[in-house]
Design an enzyme around this catalytic site. Structure first.
Site, PDB file in Angstrom:
ATOM      1  N   ILE A 145       0.759  -0.923  -0.228  1.00 46.34           N
ATOM      2  CA  ILE A 145       0.188   0.461   0.001  1.00 46.34           C
ATOM      3  C   ILE A 145       1.224   1.232   0.007  1.00 46.34           C
ATOM      4  O   ILE A 145       1.406   0.977   1.056  1.00 46.34           O
ATOM      5  CB  ILE A 145      -0.847   0.069   0.634  1.00 46.34           C
ATOM      6  N   PRO A 146       1.231   1.522  -0.828  1.00 45.01           N
ATOM      7  CA  PRO A 146       2.626   2.767  -1.835  1.00 45.01           C
ATOM      8  C   PRO A 146       2.046   4.231  -0.690  1.00 45.01           C
ATOM      9  O   PRO A 146       1.819   5.568  -1.579  1.00 45.01           O
ATOM     10  CB  PRO A 146       2.079   2.352  -2.573  1.00 45.01           C
ATOM     11  N   CYS A 147       1.807   4.366   0.392  1.00 53.83           N
ATOM     12  CA  CYS A 147       1.774   5.035   1.320  1.00 53.83           C
ATOM     13  C   CYS A 147       3.595   6.329   0.929  1.00 53.83           C
ATOM     14  O   CYS A 147       2.714   7.958   0.522  1.00 53.83           O
ATOM     15  CB  CYS A 147       1.525   5.119   2.399  1.00 53.83           C
ATOM     16  N   HIS A 148       4.083   6.029   0.430  1.00 50.49           N
ATOM     17  CA  HIS A 148       4.936   6.710  -0.423  1.00 50.49           C
ATOM     18  C   HIS A 148       5.032   7.508  -1.101  1.00 50.49           C
ATOM     19  O   HIS A 148       5.477   9.185  -1.854  1.00 50.49           O
ATOM     20  CB  HIS A 148       6.174   5.885  -0.016  1.00 50.49           C
ATOM     21  N   ARG A 149       3.854   7.509  -2.229  1.00 47.25           N
ATOM     22  CA  ARG A 149       3.295   8.183  -3.172  1.00 47.25           C
ATOM     23  C   ARG A 149       2.207   8.791  -3.145  1.00 47.25           C
ATOM     24  O   ARG A 149       1.550   9.889  -4.427  1.00 47.25           O
ATOM     25  CB  ARG A 149       2.313   6.981  -4.205  1.00 47.25           C
TER      26      ARG A 149
END
Length: 182
Positions: A145-149
């Site tokens: 779940i790419p929270c860095h994006r």
């Protein structure tokens, strides 16, 4: 799909008793540093990025889904832009709002970013950027779940609980999303 680098490095695990379920901790060495994975035979409980200290581990067998996940993580962090984590069994409970935010975040393609406000709009809760930020802060599955994006619209654009701002920049750089954001 991108080729998997031949140097997957060693995977080691330790068995931990937790909530009457056998959990394992595995370490994976990657271009962004050592990553910890907490898993059971049923699925993944969490990914630990940017942790200075991870528990000591011992060799243990692991299920085939985990072997696939490890290959995906190595490919992803080696610059492959064709990685998807759709088949990874994620464990744990969350609220319906958190589930909607996580799902929408998972739809952000590699190489792109959105603001917390935009993600809030995507889940039908305009004006809930701070609530979305809290969901991202508590995300147990960074990379999947790419929270860095998800970035801030102002001066707080680089906040990242999984390893700090430099880790967020490093992952976005690997993904090709950094140019134009600086």
């Amino acid at each position: 799909m991108c080729g998997i680098p031949g140097r997957l490095l060693r995977l080691v695990s330790v068995v931990v008793e937790f909530n009457l379920t056998e959990h394992h901790m595995s370490h994976l060495h990657t271009p962004i540093g050592r990553i910890g994975l907490v898993w059971s035979n049923h699925g993944l409980w969490s990914i630990l990025i940017g942790q200075e200290r991870l528990p000591a581990v011992q060799e243990a067998p692991y299920p085939s889904w985990l072997e696939s996940l490890l290959s995906l993580v190595v490919a992803h962090l080696s610059g492959c832009r064709e990685v998807t984590y759709e088949e990874v069994p994620l464990l744990g409970q969350c609220t319906p709002f958190t589930a909607r935010v996580r799902h929408a975040c998972g739809q952000i393609p590699i190489g792109q970013t959105v603001t917390y406000g935009e993600l809030a709009r995507r889940v039908g809760t305009s004006g809930a950027a701070q609530a979305v930020g809290q969901v991202m802060k508590r995300n147990p599955f960074p990379l999947i779940i790419p929270c860095h994006r998800v970035i801030g619209a102002g001066s707080n654009r680089w906040n990242y609980s999984a390893g700090g701002p430099s880790m967020k920049r490093a992952i976005l750089s690997i993904e090709g999303a950094l140019p134009g954001l600086m």
